[in-house]
Scaffold this motif. Structure first.
Motif, mmCIF file in Angstrom:
data_model
loop_
_atom_site.group_PDB
_atom_site.id
_atom_site.type_symbol
_atom_site.label_atom_id
_atom_site.label_comp_id
_atom_site.label_asym_id
_atom_site.label_seq_id
_atom_site.Cartn_x
_atom_site.Cartn_y
_atom_site.Cartn_z
ATOM 1 N N UNK A 1 -3.378 -3.382 -8.110
ATOM 2 C CA UNK A 1 -3.972 -2.973 -7.075
ATOM 3 C C UNK A 1 -4.189 -4.760 -6.111
ATOM 4 N N UNK A 2 -4.540 -4.345 -4.917
ATOM 5 C CA UNK A 2 -5.148 -5.681 -3.839
ATOM 6 C C UNK A 2 -5.707 -5.576 -2.767
ATOM 7 N N UNK B 1 -13.685 -14.163 -4.296
ATOM 8 C CA UNK B 1 -14.078 -14.340 -5.663
ATOM 9 C C UNK B 1 -15.392 -14.715 -5.600
ATOM 10 N N UNK B 2 -15.747 -15.735 -5.099
ATOM 11 C CA UNK B 2 -17.242 -16.869 -5.096
ATOM 12 C C UNK B 2 -17.848 -16.247 -4.356
ATOM 13 N N UNK C 1 -13.822 -1.610 -0.966
ATOM 14 C CA UNK C 1 -14.954 -2.811 -1.924
ATOM 15 C C UNK C 1 -15.825 -3.667 -0.441
ATOM 16 N N UNK C 2 -15.518 -4.197 0.089
ATOM 17 C CA UNK C 2 -16.333 -5.030 0.518
ATOM 18 C C UNK C 2 -17.010 -4.071 2.216
ATOM 19 N N UNK D 1 -12.726 -6.001 -8.143
ATOM 20 C CA UNK D 1 -12.438 -7.793 -7.771
ATOM 21 C C UNK D 1 -11.954 -7.209 -10.182
ATOM 22 N N UNK D 2 -12.717 -6.809 -10.684
ATOM 23 C CA UNK D 2 -11.495 -6.904 -12.104
ATOM 24 C C UNK D 2 -10.751 -6.012 -12.339
ATOM 25 N N UNK D 3 -10.147 -5.116 -11.234
ATOM 26 C CA UNK D 3 -8.889 -4.630 -11.179
ATOM 27 C C UNK D 3 -8.215 -5.112 -11.017
ATOM 28 N N UNK D 4 -8.395 -5.929 -9.570
ATOM 29 C CA UNK D 4 -7.622 -6.278 -8.710
ATOM 30 C C UNK D 4 -6.609 -7.532 -9.826
ATOM 31 N N UNK D 5 -8.031 -8.126 -10.551
ATOM 32 C CA UNK D 5 -7.803 -9.083 -10.874
ATOM 33 C C UNK D 5 -6.571 -9.085 -12.346
#
Length: 527
Positions: A359-360, A288-289, A367-368, A385-389
């Protein structure tokens, strides 16, 4: 940062896993949720650097063993019976979500190339095997629904990754051929199946010659990684190769592995999978950072991205609902026309199937891995990241509640299987037949009366109770309670002899091992 620092950091993560697992139990949260949130908190701790996660390394380290472990415990008969439904989710739902996300995003942001929109759709479309397993193992579902969701989680990563690679290739080269893409997909899938089957056959032939338990466990575990690495190197699906190998090993392990290897192997895999699953979600939180810092230096602010992110989130969730309900409705209509007698899929099952789309790690790694020159890369990272969260924190924490509200409960198997009592009757009758033959000498004299009495008693009891719903719990528990008391007394005396210096450590370990096996067997049979 030195290598020693990173080693100490890994130790810190392992300690954090224990603390987060305990916190999850205390707060009644899925462990995956606690670990993801814990990783996010750790990421912003003062003194720690921003973590740059190598997506290729994450996939090759974590994905193969977790896929193999899931495939190892797959029930082949049920997987084959529901293969059509599994493929409709693993391929159809991923394709549909990719298409809908791409179209919706391009409609909102026409300046973003079509290929980039579909690349984002491919990144967020496949539900994750690790996330699904981490959540589903703590809920109780009808057997068919569980088989569909677990089977989907094993295969959909391959679909998502293939679509992602095609989309990125189109962005970088500007060339696309539908015929070529379909041919490549078939090649990747069939090639993965053949590669996994080849490794499965090789291990099947090799393990029977390995008499060392540690070697047997190692020789069965390593091909899970090797299948993935070799498959990716050869240009076929490493995911499908690993799943195929895991399913073959799970099917044949009863024939080629010793009981000791199975017991020790199970302990080895349980600990390793627990650590890997936990570390994956901590790593997702840690990332996340890095995502936050990239967005902070992007051309657009977080607020400017909000509409696009919310659109992608809504479409990802809604498209799965649309696909699942449409497919189930069509399947139900076709059964009615063909007069096939099967239990209909209720709307409650369709709803839970739609909700179980967490998702995970695959979404994050894809994405990375997007090249820096790809248009919309920052948006892809933020959306991923939003979809995973949202799917893990929201859907993952509420799926148990939804299952209770929908009143979905585990059901009996679709086909008639022997129950526990009938199975024990068959097993113990076979054991008694062998003991009865070997308990007599050539003249017919009994030379093993205690064994004959023991196995005869068990066979008669099981045969008497084979048509009952379960074995006589009270008498069975009382019997094995006595066995456990005897084991405890033997263990106490063994330790007394060792502590008083009357037996050697080597003899202690040998005798203790036998007592351990007796205790394990008694606990299992008592339950």
């Amino acid at each position: 940062m030195t290598n020693e620092f990173y080693f100490n950091l890994i130790l810190f993560f392992l300690v954090a896993i224990i603390a987060l697992e305990l916190a999850a139990k205390k707060l009644r949260l899925p462990p995956a949720v606690a670990q993801l949130m814990g990783g996010a908190v750790i990421a912003f701790m003062p003194g720690l650097p921003a973590f740059e996660i190598d997506p290729a390394l994450v996939l090759v380290v974590f994905l193969p063993p977790l896929l193999m472990h899931g495939a190892y415990f797959t029930v082949w008969h049920e997987f084959r019976r529901h293969l059509t439904g599994i493929l409709l989710l693993a391929i159809g739902a991923v394709l549909f979500t990719t298409l809908v996300v791409g179209v919706a995003l391009h409609t909102l942001s026409p300046a973003l190339p079509w290929a980039a929109c579909f690349a984002l759709g491919a990144i967020v479309s496949p539900p994750d095997a690790i996330a699904a397993k981490a959540v589903l193992q703590r809920v109780a579902l009808p057997r068919k629904l569980m088989v569909l969701l677990e089977g989907e989680s094993l295969l959909n990563d391959a679909t998502g990754l293939v679509l992602y690679k095609f989309s990125i290739a189109v962005i970088l080269t500007g060339a696309f051929s539908l015929q070529s893409a379909l041919g490549d997909f078939v090649f990747l899938s069939l090639g993965g199946i053949l590669l996994g089957a080849a490794f499965g056959y090789l291990v099947f032939k090799t393990l029977r010659y390995l008499h060392d338990t540690s070697l047997m466990i190692l020789a069965s575990a390593l091909p899970g990684w090797i299948c993935y690495v070799v498959g990716e190197h050869l240009g076929v699906s490493g995911v499908i190769a690993t799943v195929t190998y895991g399913m073959m090993l799970g099917w044949y392990q009863h024939e080629i592995m010793t009981a000791t290897a199975r017991r020790r192997g199970s302990a080895f895999w349980d600990i390793m999978i627990f650590m890997f699953e936990s570390l994956v979600f901590i790593l997702i939180g840690l990332s996340l950072r890095g995502v936050w810092e990239r967005i902070a230096h992007a051309d657009k602010s977080l607020a400017d991205y909000s509409i696009e992110v919310l659109l992608v989130l809504a479409v990802v969730i809604a498209s799965r609902f649309a696909w699942v309900f449409a497919v189930d409705a069509i399947a139900q209509a076709s059964k009615s026309k063909t007069h096939i007698r099967r239990q209909p899929t209720s709307w409650r099952e369709s709803f839970v199937k739609s909700w179980a789309g967490m998702r995970g790690v695959v979404t994050l790694a894809a994405a990375l891995a997007v090249p820096a020159q790809v248009p919309g890369r920052d948006l892809m990272l933020l959306c991923a990241f939003a979809v995973i969260l949202v799917t893990v924190l929201f859907q993952g924490t509420t799926i148990g509640w939804i299952i209770r509200v929908m009143k979905l409960k585990p059901t009996a198997h679709e086909h008639a299987y022997l129950n526990e009592a009938q199975t024990w009757a068959r097993l113990e009758a076979a054991q008694y037949a062998v003991v009865n033959r070997l308990a007599h000498d050539e003249r017919g004299n009994v030379i093993h009366p205690r064994l004959l009495e023991q196995y005869g008693y068990r066979a008669n009891l099981s045969d008497t109770m084979k048509d009952a719903g379960s074995l006589p719990a009270n008498s069975r528990q009382a019997h094995f309670n006595v066995v456990l008391a005897a084991v405890a007394a033997g263990r106490q005396e063994l330790l007394r002899l060792h502590r008083s210096g009357q037996i050697h450590d080597d003899l202690l370990r040998i005798m203790e091992r036998d007592l351990d096996f007796q205790e394990i067997a008694a606990l299992h049979n008592r339950a």
